[in-house]
Write an enzyme that holds these catalytic residues in place. Structure first.
Site, PDB file in Angstrom:
ATOM      1  N   ASN A 139     -62.569 -17.541  12.580  1.00  0.00           N
ATOM      2  CA  ASN A 139     -61.164 -17.542  12.988  1.00  0.00           C
ATOM      3  C   ASN A 139     -60.365 -16.590  12.099  1.00  0.00           C
ATOM      4  O   ASN A 139     -60.868 -16.114  11.084  1.00  0.00           O
ATOM      5  CB  ASN A 139     -60.592 -18.965  12.879  1.00  0.00           C
ATOM      6  N   PHE A 140     -59.128 -16.337  12.501  1.00  0.00           N
ATOM      7  CA  PHE A 140     -58.182 -15.540  11.712  1.00  0.00           C
ATOM      8  C   PHE A 140     -58.641 -14.110  11.455  1.00  0.00           C
ATOM      9  O   PHE A 140     -58.334 -13.533  10.418  1.00  0.00           O
ATOM     10  CB  PHE A 140     -57.857 -16.255  10.381  1.00  0.00           C
ATOM     11  N   CYS A 155     -58.108 -10.501  11.369  1.00  0.00           N
ATOM     12  CA  CYS A 155     -56.846  -9.762  11.382  1.00  0.00           C
ATOM     13  C   CYS A 155     -57.037  -8.407  10.708  1.00  0.00           C
ATOM     14  O   CYS A 155     -57.609  -8.319   9.625  1.00  0.00           O
ATOM     15  CB  CYS A 155     -55.793 -10.569  10.611  1.00  0.00           C
ATOM     16  N   ARG A 162     -62.357   0.853  13.739  1.00  0.00           N
ATOM     17  CA  ARG A 162     -63.626   0.136  13.809  1.00  0.00           C
ATOM     18  C   ARG A 162     -63.827  -0.775  12.584  1.00  0.00           C
ATOM     19  O   ARG A 162     -64.955  -0.958  12.124  1.00  0.00           O
ATOM     20  CB  ARG A 162     -64.812   1.104  13.918  1.00  0.00           C
ATOM     21  N   LEU A 194     -58.613 -24.092  15.923  1.00  0.00           N
ATOM     22  CA  LEU A 194     -57.218 -23.947  15.458  1.00  0.00           C
ATOM     23  C   LEU A 194     -56.657 -22.623  15.936  1.00  0.00           C
ATOM     24  O   LEU A 194     -57.415 -21.671  16.117  1.00  0.00           O
ATOM     25  CB  LEU A 194     -57.187 -24.017  13.934  1.00  0.00           C
TER      26      LEU A 194
HETATM   27  C1  LIG Z   1     -51.447 -19.541  20.845  1.00  0.00           C
HETATM   28  C2  LIG Z   1     -50.897 -20.412  21.968  1.00  0.00           C
HETATM   29  C3  LIG Z   1     -49.679 -20.249  22.653  1.00  0.00           C
HETATM   30  C4  LIG Z   1     -48.634 -19.224  22.430  1.00  0.00           C
HETATM   31  O1  LIG Z   1     -48.966 -18.069  22.205  1.00  0.00           O
HETATM   32  C5  LIG Z   1     -47.216 -19.683  22.466  1.00  0.00           C
HETATM   33  N1  LIG Z   1     -46.823 -20.989  22.506  1.00  0.00           N
HETATM   34  C6  LIG Z   1     -45.459 -20.966  22.492  1.00  0.00           C
HETATM   35  C7  LIG Z   1     -45.019 -19.658  22.462  1.00  0.00           C
HETATM   36  N2  LIG Z   1     -46.157 -18.877  22.446  1.00  0.00           N
HETATM   37  C8  LIG Z   1     -46.135 -17.404  22.423  1.00  0.00           C
HETATM   38  O2  LIG Z   1     -49.526 -21.182  23.608  1.00  0.00           O
HETATM   39  C9  LIG Z   1     -50.631 -21.954  23.553  1.00  0.00           C
HETATM   40  C10 LIG Z   1     -50.957 -23.073  24.350  1.00  0.00           C
HETATM   41  C11 LIG Z   1     -52.168 -23.728  24.128  1.00  0.00           C
HETATM   42  C12 LIG Z   1     -53.062 -23.304  23.086  1.00  0.00           C
HETATM   43  C13 LIG Z   1     -52.716 -22.202  22.303  1.00  0.00           C
HETATM   44  O3  LIG Z   1     -53.531 -21.744  21.281  1.00  0.00           O
HETATM   45  C14 LIG Z   1     -54.700 -22.519  20.999  1.00  0.00           C
HETATM   46  C15 LIG Z   1     -55.253 -22.121  19.652  1.00  0.00           C
HETATM   47  C16 LIG Z   1     -55.477 -20.604  19.620  1.00  0.00           C
HETATM   48  N3  LIG Z   1     -55.944 -20.217  18.289  1.00  0.00           N
HETATM   49  C17 LIG Z   1     -56.693 -18.996  18.226  1.00  0.00           C
HETATM   50  C18 LIG Z   1     -55.941 -17.856  18.874  1.00  0.00           C
HETATM   51  C19 LIG Z   1     -54.751 -17.393  18.346  1.00  0.00           C
HETATM   52  C20 LIG Z   1     -54.066 -16.396  19.012  1.00  0.00           C
HETATM   53  C21 LIG Z   1     -54.567 -15.875  20.188  1.00  0.00           C
HETATM   54  N4  LIG Z   1     -55.745 -16.333  20.694  1.00  0.00           N
HETATM   55  C22 LIG Z   1     -56.401 -17.314  20.059  1.00  0.00           C
HETATM   56  C23 LIG Z   1     -51.501 -21.525  22.546  1.00  0.00           C
END
Ligand SMILES: Cc1c(C(=O)c2nccn2C)oc2cccc(OCCCNCc3cccnc3)c12
Length: 404
Positions: free
Chosen positions: A114-115, A117, A126, A404
């Site tokens: 995860n995470f 970045c 790359r 998460l």
């Molecule tokens: C991220 C996320 C958002 C949003 O982006 C969001 N909600 C309110 C405003 N915004 C812009 O909404 C969700 C609903 C269910 C599960 C989610 O995420 C589940 C966990 C994701 N974690 C890993 C991840 C992080 C970012 C992108 N992809 C995966 C999210």
């Protein structure tokens, strides 16, 4: 189904770090050091995932990373960063935490990645593939060969795809920051009334989970997870970390907590259900009036109303579970609102589609793809029907793991 490449042994794995571009160097972050933790959350604060029109960015903090990155069995070698040699500036990061996964009837040790970045100015150099190769090398040296990760983007062959769902708790603020729109035929007052939340919970016997509940919650979780094709096995110590947080987390007041977990204790003193949600705010970009958006994410839950796997498709058990989950998640909305959450997020995974519509979760425009690294598995239902784009309350989802 099974591992794709099961021939490798740790002795085959290079002892040296994977070659890195000349102007950068690998770094193993020590997030127990304050200045390194600060560099980590500053990197993600400025360069991590944004929503597609760059209105919001994840506002991680120290408490969240201490919870997310230091579960029992965590390994600091798996908190991998990249620094600019000349300036020592942290410009990229990726993490892994240990996870025992169960996919249908196979169980195996894995890690959850995860995470990931990379600094905005260093994209398409790359770097991401190098981070993935180097953290894979470090994990393989520990004799672990599988990984689970998610992404909003489509990569080769997800094991399942789940859809985002959002339940406004403070509709006016969501409207003001541009997350929620005002429908043509509605007034703001009508939208605020539609999403109004009562200030008190209603499930009899509902109370905060305590450390002394861990045995009962552990049994309840294990029985309930049997219903999913993909689930995460926890030791009692791991479950306690994920539901109650670490020692520091337990000293925090509710409004500062990262993870909140509640149980239902019936009149005989038995724990019949639990639910949890984690809190991870968004920073609101280019709107000086608001800095943060309070966001909660539904996490693990279990109920003894339908704990055996075979009851999954028994309509009586499903009706009882639906009623029970509606009551529990409705209380989760109340509790989240009371600690300042503006929107409550959930996926179509687990059994969530049983209550998403009735509790007024609107479908989001985001999708979460789950991927298994070095493991071939037949796809798992994601809780929604792609052709009709509706929640699939028949099949529901086989994904029981919450990332998460
Ligand atoms: C991220 C996320 C958002 C949003 O982006 C969001 N909600 C309110 C405003 N915004 C812009 O909404 C969700 C609903 C269910 C599960 C989610 O995420 C589940 C966990 C994701 N974690 C890993 C991840 C992080 C970012 C992108 N992809 C995966 C999210």
């Amino acid at each position: 189904e099974g591992p794709i490449d099961s021939s490798k042994k740790t002795s085959d794995i290079p002892k040296e770090p994977f070659p890195m571009l000349p102007q950068f160097e690998w770094v193993t972050l020590d997030i127990d050091k304050d200045e390194e933790m600060t560099q980590l959350y500053e990197l993600l604060y400025d360069h991590y995932v944004e929503d597609h029109d760059s209105t919001f960015r994840f506002a991680y903090n120290k408490d969240f990373f201490n919870w997310a990155l230091k579960p029992p069995g965590w390994n600091k070698e798996w908190h991998l960063g990249v620094r600019v040699k000349a300036t020592k500036r942290l410009v990229a990061f990726i993490s892994g935490v240990p996870a025992n996964l169960k996919v249908r009837d196979h169980q195996f040790r894995a890690v959850e990645i995860n995470f990931l970045c990379v600094h905005k100015k260093l994209r398409n150099k790359r770097l991401a593939p190098l981070l993935i190769k180097e953290i894979t090398r470090r994990i393989n040296l520990c004799d672990i060969w599988q990984a689970l990760y998610t992404s909003g983007t489509v990569l080769p062959s997800p094991i399942t795809v789940c859809r985002y769902a959002h339940r406004p708790l403070n509709w006016e603020k969501l409207y003001d920051v541009g997350f929620s729109a005002l429908p043509e035929d509605k007034t703001k007052a009508q939208m605020m009334a539609k999403f109004a939340i009562s200030s008190s919970t209603k499930t009899r016997g509902l109370r905060k989970m305590r450390q002394t509940d861990i045995d009962a919650v552990f049994d309840l979780y294990n029985r309930f997870q049997k219903r999913y094709e993909v689930s995460q096995e926890f030791t009692k110590e791991e479950l306690s970390h994920w539901l109650l947080g670490d020692a520091h987390e337990r000293t925090l007041s509710d409004s500062d907590k990262v993870i909140m977990c509640y149980v239902v204790e019936n009149e005989d003193g038995r724990i019949t259900d639990f639910f949890s949600f984690y809190i991870l705010p968004f920073s609101v970009l280019n709107r000086p009036s608001f800095t943060n958006l309070g966001v909660a994410y539904l996490y693990y839950y279990a109920s003894d109303t339908a704990s055996e796997a075979e009851s999954r498709f028994d309509s009586e058990a499903t009706k009882k579970l639906t009623k029970r989950l509606e009551s529990l998640v409705s209380d989760a909305l109340v509790l989240a609102k009371n600690v300042g959450v503006d929107v409550f997020n959930a996926l179509t995974s687990q059994d969530n589609v049983l209550f998403l519509e009735d509790l007024k979760f609107g479908p989001g425009d985001g999708f979460l793809n789950y991927y298994l690294f070095n493991y071939k598995a037949f796809p798992v239902p994601g809780g929604f029907d792609k052709t009709t784009n509706t929640y699939d309350t028949e099949k529901r989802s086989g994904m029981g793991v919450v990332m998460l």
